[in-house]
Design a protein around this motif. Structure first.
Motif, short mmCIF file in Angstrom:
data_model
loop_
_atom_site.label_atom_id
_atom_site.label_comp_id
_atom_site.label_asym_id
_atom_site.label_seq_id
_atom_site.Cartn_x
_atom_site.Cartn_y
_atom_site.Cartn_z
N GLU A 75 0.74 -1.13 0.07
CA GLU A 75 0.03 -0.02 -0.01
C GLU A 75 1.00 1.27 -0.04
OE1 GLU A 75 0.54 -1.33 4.14
OE2 GLU A 75 -0.21 -2.23 2.27
N THR A 76 2.15 1.33 0.23
CA THR A 76 3.00 2.22 0.22
C THR A 76 3.96 2.48 -0.95
OG1 THR A 76 4.75 0.92 1.33
CG2 THR A 76 3.25 2.11 2.79
N ALA A 77 3.52 1.55 -2.13
CA ALA A 77 4.19 1.64 -3.22
C ALA A 77 4.25 3.00 -3.91
CB ALA A 77 3.56 0.57 -4.30
N GLU A 78 3.06 3.76 -4.03
CA GLU A 78 3.37 5.05 -4.71
C GLU A 78 4.08 6.11 -3.85
OE1 GLU A 78 2.48 7.78 -7.43
OE2 GLU A 78 1.89 5.69 -7.38
N ALA A 79 3.93 5.97 -2.43
CA ALA A 79 4.66 6.69 -1.76
C ALA A 79 6.26 6.62 -1.92
CB ALA A 79 4.28 6.59 -0.13
N ARG A 80 6.52 5.04 -2.13
CA ARG A 80 7.98 5.04 -2.27
C ARG A 80 8.47 5.45 -3.58
NH1 ARG A 80 7.77 -1.32 -1.82
NH2 ARG A 80 5.43 -1.02 -1.22
N LYS A 81 7.54 5.15 -4.78
CA LYS A 81 7.75 5.83 -6.02
C LYS A 81 8.24 7.15 -5.98
CE LYS A 81 5.02 6.91 -9.33
NZ LYS A 81 4.17 6.56 -10.60
N GLU A 82 7.31 8.00 -5.26
CA GLU A 82 7.42 9.40 -5.25
C GLU A 82 8.66 9.93 -4.54
OE1 GLU A 82 5.66 11.55 -6.87
OE2 GLU A 82 4.44 9.96 -7.74
N LEU A 83 8.98 9.23 -3.39
CA LEU A 83 10.13 9.55 -2.85
C LEU A 83 11.43 9.28 -3.87
CD1 LEU A 83 10.82 8.67 0.99
CD2 LEU A 83 12.50 7.82 -0.77
N LEU A 84 11.46 8.25 -4.29
CA LEU A 84 12.62 7.96 -5.33
C LEU A 84 12.73 8.90 -6.53
CD1 LEU A 84 12.51 4.03 -5.47
CD2 LEU A 84 14.19 5.53 -4.06
N ILE A 85 11.35 9.18 -6.99
CA ILE A 85 11.47 10.27 -7.93
C ILE A 85 12.01 11.48 -7.53
CG2 ILE A 85 9.85 11.61 -9.48
CD1 ILE A 85 8.22 9.18 -9.70
N GLU A 86 11.70 12.10 -6.33
CA GLU A 86 12.03 13.24 -5.97
C GLU A 86 13.51 13.16 -5.73
OE1 GLU A 86 12.46 16.91 -4.71
OE2 GLU A 86 10.51 16.18 -5.61
N GLN A 87 14.37 11.98 -5.00
CA GLN A 87 15.55 11.89 -4.83
C GLN A 87 16.31 11.81 -6.13
OE1 GLN A 87 17.25 12.02 -1.88
NE2 GLN A 87 15.04 12.66 -1.48
N ARG A 88 15.80 11.18 -7.47
CA ARG A 88 16.39 11.29 -8.53
C ARG A 88 16.48 12.66 -9.02
NH1 ARG A 88 15.27 11.35 -14.08
NH2 ARG A 88 16.36 9.84 -15.32
N LYS A 89 15.37 13.58 -9.13
CA LYS A 89 15.32 14.96 -9.26
C LYS A 89 16.59 15.61 -8.66
CE LYS A 89 10.42 15.48 -9.99
NZ LYS A 89 9.13 16.19 -9.66
N GLU A 90 16.74 15.49 -7.31
CA GLU A 90 17.78 16.09 -6.61
C GLU A 90 19.21 15.62 -7.16
OE1 GLU A 90 17.37 16.12 -2.69
OE2 GLU A 90 15.07 16.69 -2.59
N LEU A 91 19.42 14.15 -7.39
CA LEU A 91 20.68 13.85 -7.89
C LEU A 91 20.93 14.32 -9.32
CD1 LEU A 91 22.66 12.02 -7.34
CD2 LEU A 91 21.41 9.94 -8.51
N ILE A 92 20.03 14.56 -10.14
CA ILE A 92 20.09 15.40 -11.47
C ILE A 92 20.84 16.70 -11.33
CG2 ILE A 92 19.15 16.36 -13.54
CD1 ILE A 92 17.13 13.61 -13.44
N VAL A 93 20.20 17.60 -10.29
CA VAL A 93 20.63 18.82 -10.02
C VAL A 93 22.18 18.77 -9.85
CG1 VAL A 93 20.56 20.80 -8.30
CG2 VAL A 93 18.45 19.64 -9.61
N LYS A 94 22.44 17.70 -8.67
CA LYS A 94 23.75 17.38 -8.17
C LYS A 94 24.70 17.22 -9.41
CE LYS A 94 22.58 16.02 -3.60
NZ LYS A 94 22.63 14.67 -2.67
N LEU A 95 24.26 16.27 -10.10
CA LEU A 95 25.22 15.89 -11.53
C LEU A 95 25.20 16.98 -12.25
CD1 LEU A 95 23.30 12.43 -12.22
CD2 LEU A 95 25.90 12.86 -11.54
N GLU A 96 24.39 17.76 -12.31
CA GLU A 96 24.71 19.10 -13.42
C GLU A 96 25.73 20.17 -12.69
OE1 GLU A 96 23.95 19.89 -16.40
OE2 GLU A 96 22.82 17.79 -16.38
N ASP A 97 25.66 20.06 -11.17
CA ASP A 97 26.65 21.04 -10.62
C ASP A 97 27.92 20.53 -10.49
OD1 ASP A 97 24.61 22.53 -9.85
OD2 ASP A 97 24.42 22.11 -7.78
N MET A 98 28.05 18.96 -10.41
CA MET A 98 29.39 18.49 -10.66
C MET A 98 29.98 18.50 -12.07
SD MET A 98 28.52 14.99 -8.46
CE MET A 98 30.33 14.12 -8.45
N LYS A 99 29.01 18.46 -13.03
CA LYS A 99 29.39 18.65 -14.59
C LYS A 99 30.10 20.07 -14.59
CE LYS A 99 27.89 18.29 -19.16
NZ LYS A 99 26.78 18.16 -20.07
N LYS A 100 29.34 20.93 -14.15
CA LYS A 100 30.03 22.50 -14.07
C LYS A 100 31.45 22.57 -13.53
CE LYS A 100 25.41 24.43 -14.53
NZ LYS A 100 24.38 25.33 -13.94
#
Length: 122
Positions: A75-100
């Motif tokens: 029953e928490t599958a959707e919440a887990r997915k959303e949590l991972l999606i949010e972390q993925r977004k934050e990781l993409i920002v970090k990757l862009e910063d690291m690339k710069k």
């Protein structure tokens, strides 16, 4: 599998494994008759997940939340997915910063190489 074997397999200290278990990042690890931790393959999957996510910079608190949600069931599958999606977004920002940062380092190194080459010519 004993804690020393898991520690070696994943190149993670035994103290870190105990800590991760204590804070709930790794769900309860079974113990043998003597009370010694006996890691099963499912436990090792959690260790691998924790190590991978921590190496990417995900906060321990987020991972603890994820594990807690996982333990609550499907029953928490959707919440887990959303949590991972949010972390993925934050990781993409970090990757862009690291690339710069990498690009800036490359530029600076190239400038020093040019300066050294010019100095050697003189």
């Amino acid at each position: 599998m004993m804690i020393a074997e898991v520690s070696e397999r994943f190149d993670i200290s035994q103290d870190t494994l105990r800590y991760y278990e204590r804070i709930g990042l790794i769900p309860h690890v079974n113990r043998n008759k003597s009370g010694v931790r006996d890691y099963r393959e499912e436990d090792c999957k959690w260790v691998e997940f924790a190590k991978c996510m921590r190496s990417a910079g995900l906060p321990i608190e987020v991972l603890i939340e994820y594990v807690g949600l996982f333990q609550q069931g499907n029953e928490t599958a959707e919440a887990r997915k959303e949590l991972l999606i949010e972390q993925r977004k934050e990781l993409i920002v970090k990757l862009e910063d690291m690339k710069k940062t990498l690009e800036r380092l490359d530029y600076k190194i190239a400038r020093y190489e040019q300066a050294v080459t010019e100095a050697e010519k003189n």
